[in-house]
Design a protein around this motif. Sequence first.
Motif: not given
Length: 178
Positions: A152-178
């Motif tokens: 649910g995108m809650g109260d994120i304005p459409e302009e901000m949703r576009g910015r989010l799509r531009d910079v973030d792929s939806g991949r979580l950070t994972l440990p590089s060397a555990w």
Amino acid sequence: MPATCPPSAAARASAALCALALLGGCAQNPEDTGGRGGAPEVEPPPSATAGMDPRSADPTVEPGTIFVFNTHGNEQGEADQRPKNLVASPSTTFTGLEWAGWGGGPALGTGQVQGTWCLPDCQDEPFAVSVELSGTETIDGTAFYTDYSFAGMGDIPEEMRGRLRDVDSGRLTLPSAW
């Protein structure tokens, strides 16, 4: 017989990376043309809307044994479960999270989101959202969620949703060397 020194950690790491690179080149059969008689199939890059819709991938890991890698309050990061605050990626942070589900399927939570994509607008007032963590990858025997999306995108304005799509792929950070 001359004395030898054991290889340094850096030398061992370099050798391991070289071996992985060589093996990676062997992973795809150059004769495989994807059944079309052309070039081998290549996985497309994430779409501009990646991370925006809930995912259906259900991890099969038991609820008590799945984690999310979290660098909130710890630059080195740590395996975390049901975190109140989560640095999901270098550009997106969730705060005030309350989890309705964890493990055995997607983790579902509600809270606020902010990041570099919404500054300065969201610095003092993050946006309300519902978040879903999904997918798993096992790193050194520990299962981590790999993806996040907005249930649910809650109260994120459409302009901000576009910015989010531009910079973030939806991949979580994972440990590089555990």
